[in-house]
Structures are given as structure tokens and as C-alpha cells.
Design a protein around this motif. Sequence first.
Motif, mmCIF file in Angstrom:
data_model
loop_
_atom_site.group_PDB
_atom_site.id
_atom_site.type_symbol
_atom_site.label_atom_id
_atom_site.label_comp_id
_atom_site.label_asym_id
_atom_site.label_seq_id
_atom_site.Cartn_x
_atom_site.Cartn_y
_atom_site.Cartn_z
ATOM 1 N N SER A 86 -4.875 16.278 -39.173
ATOM 2 C CA SER A 86 -5.861 15.209 -39.298
ATOM 3 C C SER A 86 -6.003 14.771 -40.754
ATOM 4 O O SER A 86 -6.584 13.743 -41.053
ATOM 5 C CB SER A 86 -7.215 15.684 -38.754
ATOM 6 N N ARG A 87 -5.474 15.583 -41.653
ATOM 7 C CA ARG A 87 -5.471 15.197 -43.062
ATOM 8 C C ARG A 87 -4.326 14.229 -43.324
ATOM 9 O O ARG A 87 -3.405 14.087 -42.537
ATOM 10 C CB ARG A 87 -5.301 16.432 -43.944
ATOM 11 N N GLU A 88 -4.373 13.596 -44.446
ATOM 12 C CA GLU A 88 -3.336 12.613 -44.786
ATOM 13 C C GLU A 88 -2.048 13.289 -45.242
ATOM 14 O O GLU A 88 -0.968 12.753 -45.091
ATOM 15 C CB GLU A 88 -3.847 11.672 -45.888
ATOM 16 N N GLU A 89 -2.155 14.487 -45.824
ATOM 17 C CA GLU A 89 -0.980 15.128 -46.380
ATOM 18 C C GLU A 89 -0.064 15.655 -45.277
ATOM 19 O O GLU A 89 -0.520 16.047 -44.205
ATOM 20 C CB GLU A 89 -1.378 16.297 -47.296
ATOM 21 N N GLN A 117 10.077 14.445 -50.907
ATOM 22 C CA GLN A 117 8.964 13.583 -50.512
ATOM 23 C C GLN A 117 7.750 14.394 -50.054
ATOM 24 O O GLN A 117 6.606 14.006 -50.309
ATOM 25 C CB GLN A 117 9.425 12.664 -49.375
ATOM 26 N N TYR A 118 8.007 15.532 -49.397
ATOM 27 C CA TYR A 118 6.918 16.361 -48.872
ATOM 28 C C TYR A 118 7.155 17.816 -49.309
ATOM 29 O O TYR A 118 7.620 18.651 -48.524
ATOM 30 C CB TYR A 118 6.858 16.273 -47.345
ATOM 31 N N PRO A 119 6.848 18.160 -50.540
ATOM 32 C CA PRO A 119 7.179 19.486 -51.085
ATOM 33 C C PRO A 119 6.448 20.648 -50.416
ATOM 34 O O PRO A 119 6.870 21.797 -50.562
ATOM 35 C CB PRO A 119 6.793 19.366 -52.563
ATOM 36 N N GLU A 120 5.368 20.387 -49.683
ATOM 37 C CA GLU A 120 4.621 21.469 -49.047
ATOM 38 C C GLU A 120 5.019 21.662 -47.585
ATOM 39 O O GLU A 120 4.389 22.420 -46.853
ATOM 40 C CB GLU A 120 3.115 21.204 -49.154
ATOM 41 N N LEU A 121 6.066 20.991 -47.166
ATOM 42 C CA LEU A 121 6.545 21.140 -45.794
ATOM 43 C C LEU A 121 7.324 22.453 -45.657
ATOM 44 O O LEU A 121 8.069 22.841 -46.560
ATOM 45 C CB LEU A 121 7.444 19.951 -45.438
ATOM 46 N N LYS A 122 7.138 23.130 -44.543
ATOM 47 C CA LYS A 122 7.877 24.366 -44.243
ATOM 48 C C LYS A 122 8.656 24.147 -42.951
ATOM 49 O O LYS A 122 8.065 24.138 -41.867
ATOM 50 C CB LYS A 122 6.914 25.548 -44.089
ATOM 51 N N ILE A 123 9.950 23.952 -43.072
ATOM 52 C CA ILE A 123 10.776 23.686 -41.886
ATOM 53 C C ILE A 123 11.437 24.978 -41.424
ATOM 54 O O ILE A 123 12.102 25.663 -42.202
ATOM 55 C CB ILE A 123 11.844 22.618 -42.183
#
Length: 303
Positions: A86-89, A117-123
Motif C-alpha cells: 500500500s506504500r508507494e515504494e 531502479q528498485y534497490p530494496e527489491l528482494k527477488i
Amino acid sequence: MMDWDKLRVFHAVADAGSLTHAGDVLHLSQSAVSRQIRSLEEALDTTLFHRHARGLILTEQGELLHDATSSMNRRLETAAARIRDSREEVFGELRVTTTTGFGTLWLVPRLPKLYAQYPELKIDLMLEERVLDLPMREADLAIRMKEPSQADLIRKRLNTVRMRLYAMPDYLERVGTPETLDDLPDHRLISMHNTATQVAAGEVLVQSLMSIGIPSTLTVNNYFGVLQGVLAGLGIGVLPDYVIADFPAIKRVLPDVESAEIPVYLAYPEELRNSKRIVAFRDFVLEELALSAKVLESMGAQL
């Protein structure tokens, strides 16, 4: 009304198969875990576990309760993901499944752009031919080489792939360029092994080529190995056309020989429709596929 804490302890014990291991996960003593299980069994007036020397095994009643707690856990995870999204990040874990070939040869080399582009993403990337159950949340998103048949999925057709024949220029200079299928026995064919899991269209093409009677072959159980064989100049390889966007030096041979079209689909559960991680990943894949298509078009190929 059941006690949520007792259900949480029961689920951990059922997953671990041991009071001690469950206690380690929950940061509780073995005696505390045992008391909670005993209390739950008394409340339900049933036995949930068979005790034996090697650990604990669920009874039939225990299996029923474990199915319920597993479903609860999945629903809670989905709710937590939706709350976080629900947050923008765009951040947090995204579990993606696709085939070994597409994952290693096309997707992974492009992920630096997504992480930039999204450094906090964990794939969490699961590369396997088995189709994971998205509604049961074995993965959040899938890219597959056929239309998903599972219910309650949002599916989008991305493009089509064909299996074609490729070789390195130095190999062709050394051995010669085949002009017709009758010339193939003069070459070494590199392909997926016919016992390896692969798309049906690719298997049909390989079987038809093998039926010609090619004396020397190299078979591998994944397309990454086939590509390495081609790059090493071992022979002519049967590869999906999307590979060539990143290896422009590779030349296509026998341009009239190719498999039937293989559809590529992206799919995810309906309940994750508004997930910002899903949307970000989907848009990234679509943009990168469009770039790959332009590269292939400039090379005179078509994705």
C-alpha cells in the motif's frame, strides 16, 4: 474459539516434525511447546501427533488441522504483502518462477536494470521446468512457455518464441555452412536431450533433426549448456530465438528450419493484482522484451 498462539505452535511443530526444532524456530523451550500442543489436543479432544523415536508424525486429525493452518498462513502472508504494497515504494520479496533457459539466458542478465531502479527489491528466482502452483502461493509470478491452466490467475501473453539453428562464424568457416537438411550429417548437432523436460515444439524439432541420422551430437539437459557448446564452436545448436539478442555474433543457419510458435505468458494470482512489486516486475519484463525485439529486428530476425 481456538487459541491463535496454540495454533501457531502446532503449525511450527507440524512443519518441523520435532518439538525441539519447533522450539528453536519459535524461541520457546521444548517443555513450553509440549504444553501448548497438549493443551490444544485436550481442547479438541483428539490426538494430533503420533510420537516415535524419529520425531512426530501428524495423525489424520492433525493433517486436517495442518491444512487449515497452512491456508491461514498463506492468507496472512498475502494480507501482509498487500499492506506493505500500500506504500508507494517497491520493496520486499518477490518470488518469480520461470524455466531454466529463459531465466539464465534472458532474465538474469537484465536484472541489474531492475535492481538499479528498485534497490530494496528482494527477488527469489526459482528456475525449474515444473509448473509451480501460483494460487497456492508456491510463487508470486510465473513466466512460462505455455498458457497457464490454473484458475484465478491474471495472465498476459508476452510474445512468441521459436527454436532455430545457430552456429558461430568460425565454426561455419571451418566446417562449412549447410545449405539443406541433407548437409546436417556433416555437422555436429547440439541440442537438449530428448529425455530432458522441454517445450513440445522444441522436442518435435530436435526429434525430426535426429531422425536424419547425424553421426556426432552433443545433448545437454538445459539451453545454457547448448549455448555454451555453440559459443565454443562445437557445432550447430538448437536454441530459442530470444538468446540471440545478447549474442549477435552467432549466425542463424538453415533459416527455413524452425519449430512451431511457442507462446510466452506472464501470470500471477488475482489477489496480487495491486501489488506494486508485481506491477514493477511486469512492466520491466515488457520493456525489456520490446528492446530485445528491436535488436532482433535489426538483425533480420523476429522474436
